[in-house]
Design a protein around this motif. Structure first.
Motif, PDB file in Angstrom:
ATOM      1  N   ILE A 105       5.248   7.949  -5.970  1.00  0.00           N
ATOM      2  CA  ILE A 105       5.385   9.406  -5.616  1.00  0.00           C
ATOM      3  C   ILE A 105       5.202   9.790  -4.461  1.00  0.00           C
ATOM      4  O   ILE A 105       4.434   8.968  -3.395  1.00  0.00           O
ATOM      5  N   GLN A 106       5.896  11.244  -3.625  1.00  0.00           N
ATOM      6  CA  GLN A 106       5.236  11.367  -2.148  1.00  0.00           C
ATOM      7  C   GLN A 106       4.677  12.439  -2.888  1.00  0.00           C
ATOM      8  O   GLN A 106       4.984  14.203  -3.379  1.00  0.00           O
ATOM      9  N   GLN A 107       3.111  13.532  -2.235  1.00  0.00           N
ATOM     10  CA  GLN A 107       2.654  14.331  -2.017  1.00  0.00           C
ATOM     11  C   GLN A 107       2.753  14.938  -0.851  1.00  0.00           C
ATOM     12  O   GLN A 107       2.751  14.540   0.664  1.00  0.00           O
ATOM     13  N   SER A 108       2.964  16.282  -0.957  1.00  0.00           N
ATOM     14  CA  SER A 108       3.344  17.237   0.117  1.00  0.00           C
ATOM     15  C   SER A 108       1.761  18.835   0.156  1.00  0.00           C
ATOM     16  O   SER A 108       1.535  18.419  -0.845  1.00  0.00           O
ATOM     17  N   GLU A 109       1.326  18.450   1.112  1.00  0.00           N
ATOM     18  CA  GLU A 109       0.051  18.718   0.747  1.00  0.00           C
ATOM     19  C   GLU A 109      -0.555  18.849   2.179  1.00  0.00           C
ATOM     20  O   GLU A 109       0.252  18.943   3.426  1.00  0.00           O
ATOM     21  N   LEU A 110      -0.969  20.211   2.920  1.00  0.00           N
ATOM     22  CA  LEU A 110      -2.046  20.405   3.925  1.00  0.00           C
ATOM     23  C   LEU A 110      -1.272  21.553   5.196  1.00  0.00           C
ATOM     24  O   LEU A 110      -0.789  20.979   6.404  1.00  0.00           O
ATOM     25  N   GLY A 111       0.267  21.957   3.955  1.00  0.00           N
ATOM     26  CA  GLY A 111       1.542  22.207   5.441  1.00  0.00           C
ATOM     27  C   GLY A 111       2.800  21.172   5.484  1.00  0.00           C
ATOM     28  O   GLY A 111       3.220  20.969   6.164  1.00  0.00           O
ATOM     29  N   VAL A 112       1.813  19.650   4.906  1.00  0.00           N
ATOM     30  CA  VAL A 112       3.287  19.200   5.977  1.00  0.00           C
ATOM     31  C   VAL A 112       4.039  18.299   4.380  1.00  0.00           C
ATOM     32  O   VAL A 112       3.370  17.908   2.776  1.00  0.00           O
ATOM     33  N   SER A 128       7.064  16.324   2.006  1.00  0.00           N
ATOM     34  CA  SER A 128       7.424  15.100   2.060  1.00  0.00           C
ATOM     35  C   SER A 128       8.973  15.281   2.445  1.00  0.00           C
ATOM     36  O   SER A 128       9.412  15.992   1.244  1.00  0.00           O
ATOM     37  N   ARG A 129       9.803  14.352   2.169  1.00  0.00           N
ATOM     38  CA  ARG A 129      11.643  14.810   2.756  1.00  0.00           C
ATOM     39  C   ARG A 129      11.716  14.334   0.862  1.00  0.00           C
ATOM     40  O   ARG A 129      13.065  14.879   1.291  1.00  0.00           O
ATOM     41  N   PHE A 130      11.004  14.139  -0.164  1.00  0.00           N
ATOM     42  CA  PHE A 130      11.229  13.593  -1.400  1.00  0.00           C
ATOM     43  C   PHE A 130      10.020  13.189  -2.002  1.00  0.00           C
ATOM     44  O   PHE A 130       8.955  13.282  -1.471  1.00  0.00           O
ATOM     45  N   PRO A 131      10.178  13.831  -3.957  1.00  0.00           N
ATOM     46  CA  PRO A 131       8.945  13.308  -4.507  1.00  0.00           C
ATOM     47  C   PRO A 131       8.621  12.355  -5.191  1.00  0.00           C
ATOM     48  O   PRO A 131       7.216  12.371  -5.103  1.00  0.00           O
ATOM     49  N   TRP A 132       9.690  11.396  -5.465  1.00  0.00           N
ATOM     50  CA  TRP A 132       9.479  10.253  -5.532  1.00  0.00           C
ATOM     51  C   TRP A 132      10.627   9.359  -5.449  1.00  0.00           C
ATOM     52  O   TRP A 132      11.527   9.667  -4.781  1.00  0.00           O
ATOM     53  N   TYR A 133      10.510   8.167  -5.560  1.00  0.00           N
ATOM     54  CA  TYR A 133      11.546   7.303  -5.196  1.00  0.00           C
ATOM     55  C   TYR A 133      11.406   5.931  -6.124  1.00  0.00           C
ATOM     56  O   TYR A 133       9.663   5.643  -6.236  1.00  0.00           O
ATOM     57  N   TYR A 134      12.832   4.876  -6.135  1.00  0.00           N
ATOM     58  CA  TYR A 134      12.215   3.572  -7.223  1.00  0.00           C
ATOM     59  C   TYR A 134      13.022   2.763  -6.353  1.00  0.00           C
ATOM     60  O   TYR A 134      14.326   3.171  -5.744  1.00  0.00           O
ATOM     61  N   ALA A 167       9.512   7.301   3.880  1.00  0.00           N
ATOM     62  CA  ALA A 167       8.527   8.298   2.783  1.00  0.00           C
ATOM     63  C   ALA A 167       7.446   8.322   3.456  1.00  0.00           C
ATOM     64  O   ALA A 167       7.333   7.801   4.515  1.00  0.00           O
ATOM     65  N   GLY A 168       6.973   9.031   3.586  1.00  0.00           N
ATOM     66  CA  GLY A 168       5.387   9.850   3.792  1.00  0.00           C
ATOM     67  C   GLY A 168       4.455   9.013   2.713  1.00  0.00           C
ATOM     68  O   GLY A 168       3.637   7.759   2.475  1.00  0.00           O
ATOM     69  N   ASP A 196       1.074  -1.082  -0.066  1.00  0.00           N
ATOM     70  CA  ASP A 196       0.028  -0.557  -0.124  1.00  0.00           C
ATOM     71  C   ASP A 196       1.207   1.715  -0.279  1.00  0.00           C
ATOM     72  O   ASP A 196       0.992   1.733   1.004  1.00  0.00           O
ATOM     73  N   GLY A 197       1.732   0.724  -1.385  1.00  0.00           N
ATOM     74  CA  GLY A 197       2.003   2.289  -1.100  1.00  0.00           C
ATOM     75  C   GLY A 197       3.905   2.429  -0.848  1.00  0.00           C
ATOM     76  O   GLY A 197       4.996   1.733  -0.902  1.00  0.00           O
ATOM     77  N   ASN A 198       4.314   3.436   0.667  1.00  0.00           N
ATOM     78  CA  ASN A 198       5.381   2.569   1.244  1.00  0.00           C
ATOM     79  C   ASN A 198       5.734   1.842   2.151  1.00  0.00           C
ATOM     80  O   ASN A 198       6.752   1.790   3.248  1.00  0.00           O
ATOM     81  N   TYR A 199       4.348   1.210   2.418  1.00  0.00           N
ATOM     82  CA  TYR A 199       5.005  -0.383   3.414  1.00  0.00           C
ATOM     83  C   TYR A 199       3.589  -2.089   2.675  1.00  0.00           C
ATOM     84  O   TYR A 199       3.799  -1.594   1.906  1.00  0.00           O
TER      85      TYR A 199
END
Length: 188
Positions: free
Chosen positions: A108-115, A117-123, A85-86, A67-70
């Motif tokens: 991908i990593q989303q940044s929203e509502l003031g949170v 992400s540490r990076f925009p995407w990862y492989y 990852a967030g 489910d994305g990051n886990y």
């Protein structure tokens, strides 16, 4: 987001195949039905996108939840969480790099509502969760929109190069974090 079907041009013949999660009772265009001893027996069927006929079927070997990051194992134990990852709701797992053993993932990593992400995407290595290539945010973001990668995907869009390519988008597609990259992380 749970995808029930994925469309691919697996044979590069200009015709799409459809990968579908199937089980006992699934019926194809020609009336052939999947039969299984138990509802727990699940399969991935490759269906001809033009005719709706099943080309092949393989059992699902392990009941992992990605489910994305886990990833959680079939017994409910946590296999891994991708370090750093967030929130990101777009990811793909496949044999993205034919030169590496096993499967790889792209997210991908989303940044929203003031949170942010540490990076925009990862492989990453889909078996271990180890990040292999990590995208970078712009050094001088003009707004949160520069940091939010709202969309991204992976597919073999360039048959002239081995492996898949992956792409991401931000509000300004000319900024770092957005673009088309190969499996080594180089901008295409």
């Amino acid at each position: 987001m749970h995808r029930k079907a994925t469309w691919l041009a697996m044979h590069r013949d200009g015709r799409a195949e459809v990968l579908v999660h199937t089980a006992d009772g699934t019926t194809f265009a020609d009336g052939v039905k999947v039969t299984a001893d138990s509802p727990a027996n699940q399969f991935i069927s490759v269906i001809d996108g033009e005719t709706g006929l099943e080309r092949t079927r393989q059992p699902v070997p392990d009941d992992l939840v990605a489910d994305g990051n886990y990833v959680v194992g079939g017994d409910g134990t946590l296999r891994y969480v991708v370090d750093g990852a967030g929130h990101g709701d777009r990811f793909d797992i496949a044999d993205l790099d034919p030169d590496r053993p096993g499967l790889e993932g792209f997210a991908i990593q989303q940044s929203e509502l003031g949170v942010v992400s540490r990076f925009p995407w990862y492989y990453y290595d889909a078996d271990t969760g180890q990040r292999l290539v990590t995208g970078e945010h712009p050094a001088d973001p003009t707004s949160e929109a520069d940091l939010d990668v709202g969309r991204g995907s992976a597919a073999d869009i360039d048959p002239g190069h081995a492996g898949y390519e992956y792409w991401t988008s931000t509000a300004d597609v000319t900024r770092p974090g957005a673009g088309v990259f190969n499996v080594q992380g180089r901008d295409r």
